[in-house]
Enzyme design. Structure first.
Site, PDB file in Angstrom:
ATOM      1  N   GLY A  13      -6.622   2.852  21.927  1.00 38.59           N
ATOM      2  CA  GLY A  13      -6.684   2.978  20.164  1.00 38.59           C
ATOM      3  C   GLY A  13      -8.058   3.549  19.892  1.00 38.59           C
ATOM      4  O   GLY A  13      -8.452   3.046  18.761  1.00 38.59           O
ATOM      5  N   TYR A 135       5.117  -6.233  11.331  1.00 41.40           N
ATOM      6  CA  TYR A 135       3.794  -6.040  11.835  1.00 41.40           C
ATOM      7  C   TYR A 135       3.504  -7.346  12.352  1.00 41.40           C
ATOM      8  O   TYR A 135       2.946  -7.762  13.337  1.00 41.40           O
ATOM      9  CB  TYR A 135       2.960  -5.490  10.946  1.00 41.40           C
ATOM     10  N   LYS A 139       2.457  -8.961  16.088  1.00 40.80           N
ATOM     11  CA  LYS A 139       1.187  -9.455  16.458  1.00 40.80           C
ATOM     12  C   LYS A 139       1.224 -10.856  16.856  1.00 40.80           C
ATOM     13  O   LYS A 139       0.475 -11.146  17.898  1.00 40.80           O
ATOM     14  CB  LYS A 139       0.376  -9.095  15.272  1.00 40.80           C
ATOM     15  N   PRO A 162      -9.438 -10.379  13.155  1.00 37.19           N
ATOM     16  CA  PRO A 162     -10.272 -10.279  12.136  1.00 37.19           C
ATOM     17  C   PRO A 162      -9.489 -10.199  10.920  1.00 37.19           C
ATOM     18  O   PRO A 162      -8.541 -10.157  10.784  1.00 37.19           O
ATOM     19  CB  PRO A 162     -10.390  -8.572  12.506  1.00 37.19           C
ATOM     20  N   THR A 163     -10.414 -10.206   9.686  1.00 36.57           N
ATOM     21  CA  THR A 163     -10.012  -9.965   8.251  1.00 36.57           C
ATOM     22  C   THR A 163      -9.838  -8.472   7.786  1.00 36.57           C
ATOM     23  O   THR A 163      -9.799  -7.805   8.914  1.00 36.57           O
ATOM     24  CB  THR A 163     -10.662 -10.964   7.315  1.00 36.57           C
ATOM     25  N   ASP A 267       1.173  -6.832  -5.532  1.00 31.98           N
ATOM     26  CA  ASP A 267      -0.111  -7.686  -5.294  1.00 31.98           C
ATOM     27  C   ASP A 267      -0.331  -8.155  -3.726  1.00 31.98           C
ATOM     28  O   ASP A 267      -1.276  -8.393  -3.257  1.00 31.98           O
ATOM     29  CB  ASP A 267      -0.216  -8.890  -6.306  1.00 31.98           C
TER      30      ASP A 267
HETATM   31  O1  GFB Z   1      -5.526  -3.662   2.066  1.00 32.42           O
HETATM   32  P1  GFB Z   1      -4.188  -4.161   1.857  1.00 32.42           P
HETATM   33  O2  GFB Z   1      -3.148  -2.670   1.416  1.00 32.42           O
HETATM   34  O3  GFB Z   1      -3.164  -5.033   2.521  1.00 32.42           O
HETATM   35  O4  GFB Z   1      -4.683  -4.625   0.124  1.00 32.42           O
HETATM   36  P2  GFB Z   1      -3.342  -6.714   2.653  1.00 32.42           P
HETATM   37  C1  GFB Z   1      -3.599  -4.600  -0.719  1.00 32.42           C
HETATM   38  C2  GFB Z   1      -4.257  -5.413  -1.982  1.00 32.42           C
HETATM   39  O5  GFB Z   1      -4.744  -4.399  -2.643  1.00 32.42           O
HETATM   40  C3  GFB Z   1      -3.036  -5.578  -2.955  1.00 32.42           C
HETATM   41  C4  GFB Z   1      -4.190  -3.832  -3.811  1.00 32.42           C
HETATM   42  O6  GFB Z   1      -3.536  -6.760  -3.629  1.00 32.42           O
HETATM   43  C5  GFB Z   1      -2.917  -4.469  -3.576  1.00 32.42           C
HETATM   44  O7  GFB Z   1      -2.290  -4.910  -5.040  1.00 32.42           O
HETATM   45  N1  GFB Z   1      -4.654  -2.436  -4.052  1.00 32.42           N
HETATM   46  C6  GFB Z   1      -4.940  -1.973  -5.151  1.00 32.42           C
HETATM   47  C7  GFB Z   1      -4.254  -1.597  -3.221  1.00 32.42           C
HETATM   48  N2  GFB Z   1      -4.964  -0.664  -5.198  1.00 32.42           N
HETATM   49  C8  GFB Z   1      -4.491  -0.398  -3.815  1.00 32.42           C
HETATM   50  C9  GFB Z   1      -4.205   0.859  -3.118  1.00 32.42           C
HETATM   51  O8  GFB Z   1      -4.432   1.951  -3.685  1.00 32.42           O
HETATM   52  N3  GFB Z   1      -3.729   0.942  -1.711  1.00 32.42           N
HETATM   53  C10 GFB Z   1      -3.723  -0.503  -1.433  1.00 32.42           C
HETATM   54  N4  GFB Z   1      -3.229  -0.561  -0.145  1.00 32.42           N
HETATM   55  N5  GFB Z   1      -3.590  -1.611  -1.805  1.00 32.42           N
HETATM   56  C11 GFB Z   1      -3.044  -5.963   4.901  1.00 32.42           C
HETATM   57  C12 GFB Z   1      -1.770  -5.984   5.913  1.00 32.42           C
HETATM   58  O9  GFB Z   1      -3.035  -7.053   3.924  1.00 32.42           O
HETATM   59  O10 GFB Z   1      -4.212  -6.543   5.594  1.00 32.42           O
HETATM   60  C13 GFB Z   1      -1.822  -5.234   7.200  1.00 32.42           C
HETATM   61  O11 GFB Z   1      -0.889  -5.428   5.134  1.00 32.42           O
HETATM   62  C14 GFB Z   1      -3.319  -5.556   7.838  1.00 32.42           C
HETATM   63  O12 GFB Z   1      -1.240  -5.269   8.166  1.00 32.42           O
HETATM   64  C15 GFB Z   1      -4.633  -5.916   6.720  1.00 32.42           C
HETATM   65  O13 GFB Z   1      -3.329  -6.889   8.322  1.00 32.42           O
HETATM   66  C16 GFB Z   1      -5.902  -6.342   7.178  1.00 32.42           C
HETATM   67  O14 GFB Z   1      -4.907  -6.920   2.845  1.00 32.42           O
HETATM   68  O15 GFB Z   1      -2.441  -7.244   1.400  1.00 32.42           O
END
Ligand code: GFB
Length: 311
Positions: A13, A135, A139, A162-163, A267
């Protein structure tokens, strides 16, 4: 007959976010492999890759991964492909007598009913958040497979958790990318088109963001120094809200127009605070780059490389 190795380290990867950070931060007899070299969902192609490279050690990064948007619509694909990729890479690492393998999970796989802060010991005590269960369970099985192989065959397979990582060479897709790369891309377009920036959700959720080069340097240390069977959380332990995050991105981009919140968008988990006691006990000296500085560097990289970025 002792195993003959053709390379010291193989990184799967290698075209991803952390793959590129490892290319920037580690050197030596390393084979950086990508999906162009082998489709790791195929056992035959994985075995052929191992028989060609015969790696002494493996950093296993390859995975189907996305933000909340992508996880919501690819739960089946992400479960299937990640289980296949991990099954093949760990089984070939056993067959080809790899001396050490390090693989990666994420704090999003912890149970929604886990105690805060999230601790490595609570990985399997309940279901993960519904927004990424496909996912997350795939994992988790990585950790189960590593422990089972260590128990039966003594395989030195370790894992890191990792976070939310971010930095250069991220996945900047507007719908399926993680929050920080998606926001940087959206803010860049709103700036260029002189219009308001729309952000998903309420802005209330809290997250811990770590600049990817910090993770790369901790991985280098784990590869050489860490052989504990239980996984290790890699984080600064510093939480910020999505609302603060948007403010940092807008400031770094020089964007000063209105920000609109689209509460019809998910959210996800409200918090994923991680317990960094174990990491701190082992690497009390390690300093994480501030999110302010990390976002500034990442926005500069994006502006310099756009539109030649993964999206
Ligand atoms: O990074 P993210 O998509 O995933 O962040 P998670 C999501 C948060 O960001 C939610 C807000 O609270 C969304 O409401 N957000 C605001 C947005 N605007 C946006 C936008 O334009 N795009 C996205 N994506 N979010 C992930 C896991 O969880 O964490 C993955 O789904 C991985 O598998 C990653 O582990 C580290 O933080 O919620």
């Amino acid at each position: 007959m002792s195993q003959r190795y053709n390379c010291d380290v193989m990184v799967t990867g290698s075209n991803g976010l952390l793959g590129h950070a490892l290319r920037r931060n580690i050197d030596g007899d390393i084979a950086f492999v990508t999906r162009d070299d082998a489709d790791l969902t195929s056992f035959e192609q994985t075995a052929e890759l191992f028989s060609n490279l015969k790696p002494k050690r493996v950093i296993h990064l390859a995975a189907e991964v996305a933000g909340i948007g992508g996880n919501n619509i690819h739960s089946g694909e992400y479960f299937r492909d990640n289980v296949l990729i991990n099954m093949n890479v760990l089984e070939c690492s056993r067959i080809f007598a790899v001396q050490k393998l390090i693989s990666f999970m994420s704090t999003c796989i912890f149970p929604v009913n886990a105690q805060y802060p999230l601790n490595e010991k609570e990985l399997h005590i309940g279901p993960p958040h519904e927004s990424n269960f496909g996912y997350a369970y795939a994992k988790r099985m990585l950790e189960v497979q590593a422990s089972a192989y260590r128990k039966e065959w003594g395989c030195n397979f370790i894992s890191a958790i990792p976070t939310n990582m971010y930095g250069p060479h991220d996945y900047w897709n507007l719908d399926e990318g993680h929050v920080l790369p998606s926001l940087i891309h959206k803010c860049y377009l709103a700036q260029a088109e002189n219009r308001e920036l729309t952000v998903w959700g309420t802005g209330a959720p809290l997250r811990e963001f770590v600049y990817v080069d910090d993770i790369a340097n901790l991985v280098k240390w784990m590869l050489d120094e860490y052989s504990d069977p239980s996984p290790l959380i890699l984080s600064s332990g510093v939480e910020i809200s999505i609302r603060e995050l948007v403010g940092l991105v807008a400031a770094a981009m020089g964007y000063d127009r209105e920000i609109r919140w689209d509460a019809s968008k998910p959210d996800g988990q409200m918090r994923k605070p991680s317990d960094v006691t174990k990491l701190r006990s082992l690497r009390g000296d390690f300093e994480f780059l501030s999110v302010y500085e990390g976002i500034r560097k990442t926005v500069e990289w994006f502006k310099h490389h756009y539109p030649h970025v993964r999206m």
